[in-house]
Design a protein around this motif. Structure first.
Motif, short mmCIF file in Angstrom:
data_model
loop_
_atom_site.label_atom_id
_atom_site.label_comp_id
_atom_site.label_asym_id
_atom_site.label_seq_id
_atom_site.Cartn_x
_atom_site.Cartn_y
_atom_site.Cartn_z
N LEU A 30 81.09 5.54 49.02
CA LEU A 30 79.79 5.97 49.51
C LEU A 30 79.86 6.83 50.77
O LEU A 30 78.83 7.09 51.39
CB LEU A 30 78.90 4.74 49.78
N ASP A 31 81.04 7.28 51.13
CA ASP A 31 81.21 8.14 52.30
C ASP A 31 80.54 9.48 52.07
O ASP A 31 80.28 9.88 50.93
CB ASP A 31 82.70 8.37 52.56
N ASP A 32 80.28 10.19 53.15
CA ASP A 32 79.71 11.53 53.07
C ASP A 32 80.67 12.45 52.32
O ASP A 32 81.82 12.62 52.75
CB ASP A 32 79.45 12.06 54.48
N PRO A 33 80.24 13.04 51.19
CA PRO A 33 81.15 13.87 50.39
C PRO A 33 81.74 15.04 51.16
O PRO A 33 82.92 15.35 51.01
CB PRO A 33 80.27 14.37 49.24
N GLN A 34 80.94 15.70 51.99
CA GLN A 34 81.46 16.85 52.75
C GLN A 34 82.50 16.40 53.76
O GLN A 34 83.51 17.08 53.96
CB GLN A 34 80.32 17.60 53.44
N ALA A 35 82.30 15.25 54.40
CA ALA A 35 83.27 14.74 55.36
C ALA A 35 84.59 14.40 54.66
O ALA A 35 85.67 14.70 55.17
CB ALA A 35 82.72 13.51 56.07
N LEU A 36 84.51 13.81 53.46
CA LEU A 36 85.73 13.50 52.70
C LEU A 36 86.44 14.78 52.30
O LEU A 36 87.66 14.88 52.40
CB LEU A 36 85.39 12.69 51.45
N ARG A 37 85.69 15.75 51.83
CA ARG A 37 86.27 17.03 51.41
C ARG A 37 86.96 17.71 52.59
O ARG A 37 88.10 18.16 52.48
CB ARG A 37 85.17 17.93 50.85
N ASP A 38 86.27 17.77 53.72
CA ASP A 38 86.84 18.40 54.92
C ASP A 38 88.11 17.70 55.36
O ASP A 38 89.11 18.34 55.71
CB ASP A 38 85.83 18.41 56.06
N GLU A 39 88.10 16.37 55.34
CA GLU A 39 89.27 15.61 55.76
C GLU A 39 90.44 15.83 54.80
O GLU A 39 91.58 16.05 55.23
CB GLU A 39 88.94 14.12 55.81
N LEU A 40 90.18 15.80 53.52
CA LEU A 40 91.23 16.00 52.53
C LEU A 40 91.82 17.41 52.62
O LEU A 40 93.05 17.58 52.64
CB LEU A 40 90.69 15.74 51.13
N LEU A 41 90.96 18.41 52.72
CA LEU A 41 91.45 19.79 52.86
C LEU A 41 92.23 19.97 54.16
O LEU A 41 93.26 20.65 54.18
CB LEU A 41 90.30 20.78 52.78
N GLY A 42 91.77 19.36 55.23
CA GLY A 42 92.47 19.44 56.51
C GLY A 42 93.84 18.78 56.44
O GLY A 42 94.83 19.33 56.95
N ALA A 43 93.94 17.63 55.79
CA ALA A 43 95.21 16.93 55.66
C ALA A 43 96.18 17.73 54.80
O ALA A 43 97.37 17.85 55.11
CB ALA A 43 95.00 15.53 55.07
N LEU A 44 95.68 18.30 53.70
CA LEU A 44 96.52 19.14 52.84
C LEU A 44 97.01 20.38 53.58
O LEU A 44 98.18 20.75 53.49
CB LEU A 44 95.76 19.54 51.57
N ASP A 45 96.12 21.01 54.32
CA ASP A 45 96.49 22.22 55.06
C ASP A 45 97.50 21.90 56.16
O ASP A 45 98.49 22.63 56.34
CB ASP A 45 95.23 22.86 55.64
N ALA A 46 97.27 20.83 56.91
CA ALA A 46 98.19 20.45 57.98
C ALA A 46 99.56 20.13 57.41
O ALA A 46 100.59 20.53 57.97
CB ALA A 46 97.64 19.26 58.75
N CYS A 47 99.59 19.45 56.28
CA CYS A 47 100.86 19.11 55.63
C CYS A 47 101.57 20.38 55.17
O CYS A 47 102.77 20.55 55.41
CB CYS A 47 100.58 18.19 54.46
N ALA A 48 100.85 21.28 54.53
CA ALA A 48 101.45 22.52 54.04
C ALA A 48 101.97 23.38 55.18
O ALA A 48 103.06 23.96 55.10
CB ALA A 48 100.42 23.30 53.22
N THR A 49 101.23 23.43 56.27
CA THR A 49 101.64 24.24 57.43
C THR A 49 102.89 23.63 58.08
O THR A 49 103.83 24.35 58.40
CB THR A 49 100.49 24.31 58.46
N ARG A 50 102.89 22.32 58.25
CA ARG A 50 104.01 21.65 58.92
C ARG A 50 105.31 21.78 58.12
O ARG A 50 106.38 21.88 58.69
CB ARG A 50 103.66 20.19 59.12
N PHE A 51 105.21 21.77 56.82
CA PHE A 51 106.41 21.78 55.99
C PHE A 51 106.62 23.10 55.26
O PHE A 51 107.39 23.19 54.32
CB PHE A 51 106.37 20.61 55.00
N ASP A 52 105.91 24.14 55.67
CA ASP A 52 106.02 25.48 55.07
C ASP A 52 105.91 25.44 53.54
O ASP A 52 106.75 25.98 52.82
CB ASP A 52 107.35 26.15 55.45
N LEU A 53 104.89 24.79 53.06
CA LEU A 53 104.69 24.68 51.62
C LEU A 53 103.76 25.75 51.11
O LEU A 53 102.89 26.20 51.73
CB LEU A 53 104.11 23.30 51.25
#
Length: 111
Positions: free
Chosen positions: A88-111
């Motif tokens: 029941l979390d805010d969908p936009q907040a979940l989307r933003d968090e997931l995209l941010g985590a994916l982006d941070a991971c990709a940037t950190r590991f040059d993916l």
């Protein structure tokens, strides 16, 4: 994204035969990379609990390595999968968090 409710998704016709509405569970197929990258991704998820259940009202993320999926003969995936159960979390907040985590991971590991 592995979500049979989407038109054009594998097994969409089968899903349409058995269901009237989409549910709250979907999966994302990831690229194969070092496990430290996956750990970093999950470290960026604060709104998602980490575990393997339907989640109920709480959003949950679970990681499934490619080897496990192959052993279980789970669809045609070539890399690991994150299964998301959306609560029941805010969908936009979940989307933003997931995209941010994916982006941070990709940037950190040059993916």
């Amino acid at each position: 994204m592995l979500f049979p409710a989407l038109p054009g998704a594998p097994d969409h016709a089968l899903w349409g035969r058995d269901f009237a509405q989409p549910g709250c569970v979907m999966s994302l197929q990831l690229v194969d990379c070092p496990y430290d990258a996956y750990r970093a991704l999950f470290a960026g998820l604060k709104r998602f609990a980490i575990g393997a259940s339907w989640g109920g009202v709480r959003s949950i993320a679970a990681f499934y390595p490619a080897e496990e999926l192959a052993r279980r003969n789970f669809c045609d995936v070539e890399g690991p999968v994150i299964r998301l159960s959306i609560g029941l979390d805010d969908p936009q907040a979940l989307r933003d968090e997931l995209l941010g985590a994916l982006d941070a991971c990709a940037t950190r590991f040059d993916l």
